[in-house]
Scaffold this active site. Structure first.
Site: not given
Ligand code: 3EB
Length: 318
Positions: A130, A137, A190, A203, A310
């Site tokens: 990941y 990306r 992050y 989001r 998820e």
């Molecule tokens: C998170 O909130 C959970 O890497 O595109 C959710 C939606 C998550 C998209 C992405 C990762 C992605 O971090 C994981």
């Protein structure tokens, strides 16, 4: 203006009767006429994810990308073969190809992107797949000059049982609004512990078409701030995830000046790590969203190994 594209989950045996299919994706090698992602569906009736346009669709294949477009929206699907250590390069090349295609065709704004990464939790040469994907990306989007605090679309990134990096998306001539969740740190901020490059997504995307609005909510999980919470407790992870979805809906309602009605939630896709958790999640979501809410359940590895589920959402705000 009517919505130029609507997302619907349609039974596999009748989906081809849907008029004006912009694009469609099946899960689990059920339909031979549309791109398929190798994943197990956990529902009673096999469903196809259908992007329904409001008029005739022009179809093509361009640089390996399966494309459907109208005057207003473009759907694309790209499957990229790779060997494990080269996933970052594969992801960056895939984003470059996709970004150049949508720019060339005049639809430079992503509204929503789905990413499926084989063996997403496996560690290859010291880095989780990941995180390799996120790195690639990020580099692809940076080279395309996307602004990380402005242009990032709603997205999901989960596992698949296949061998190709599968990306599908919809894009438009003008962008939607990037929404964040006040309960969560923006993923593109992050800290380093989650990988050498942060995950490039927002989001949710809120897209207005005249007076009508649509909301694409990213894959949402049991994360508060940047930390995963309720390890090993599926019901608490579900409750936290619903609180996160509700927080994103509240932000969207503030922006749009109208409500996400119960019957405005047109699709919930639920990624479940362990099939035995399916029924308790199904019951919890029906309790919150009503018995009629359209849901598609898939068996999937989630991008953090402690996450058991998820959920992504699509809503129309009338
Ligand atoms: C998170 O909130 C959970 O890497 O595109 C959710 C939606 C998550 C998209 C992405 C990762 C992605 O971090 C994981």
């Amino acid at each position: 203006m009517t919505l130029p594209v609507k997302l619907r989950y349609v039974p596999l045996d009748t989906f081809e009767q849907t008029p004006n299919i912009l694009g469609a994706v099946s899960f689990g090698r059920h339909a031979s006429t549309v791109p398929d992602i190798a994943m197990q569906q956990l529902g009673p009736v096999p469903l196809v994810e259908v992007f329904e346009a409001d008029r005739e669709v022009e179809r093509s294949t361009d640089d390996g990308i399966v494309v459907g477009q109208t005057d207003d929206v473009l759907f694309g699907f790209l499957a990229s073969p790779f060997t494990e250590p080269t996933l970052a390069e594969t992801a960056s090349a895939a984003y470059l190809r996709i970004g150049r295609l949508i720019a060339r065709r005049g639809f430079p704004y992503f509204l929503r992107v789905w990413n499926h990464v084989p063996k997403i939790n496996s560690i290859c040469e010291g880095l989780e797949q990941y995180q390799r994907f996120s790195l690639g990306r990020h580099e692809g989007l940076a080279e395309l000059k996307y602004e990380f605090n402005e242009d990032l679309p709603a997205a999901s990134a989960v596992g698949s049982d296949g061998a190709t990096l599968d990306i599908f998306f919809i894009a438009a001539r003008r962008g939607g609004e990037q929404l964040e969740n006040p309960r969560q740190m923006s993923a593109y901020r992050y800290p380093r512990e989650y990988g050498p490059r942060s995950p490039s997504f927002s989001r949710a995307t809120l897209k207005r078409w005249g007076h009508e609005c649509q909301l694409f909510v990213s894959g949402t999980a049991s994360i508060v701030g940047h930390a995963s919470v309720h390890h090993d407790d599926v019901e608490e992870q579900l409750n936290e995830t619903i609180r996160n979805l509700d927080a994103v809906f509240a932000v969207a309602e503030g922006r749009a000046g109208r409500k996400v009605a119960k019957d405005g939630v047109k699709a919930l896709k639920v990624y479940v790590r362990s099939p035995e958790h399916r029924d308790v999640i199904d019951a919890g979501l029906r309790a919150r969203f009503g018995d009629q809410v359209p849901m598609l359940f898939l068996r999937a590895d989630i991008c953090r190994s402690e996450l058991l589920l998820e959920i992504e959402a699509y809503a129309e705000l009338a």
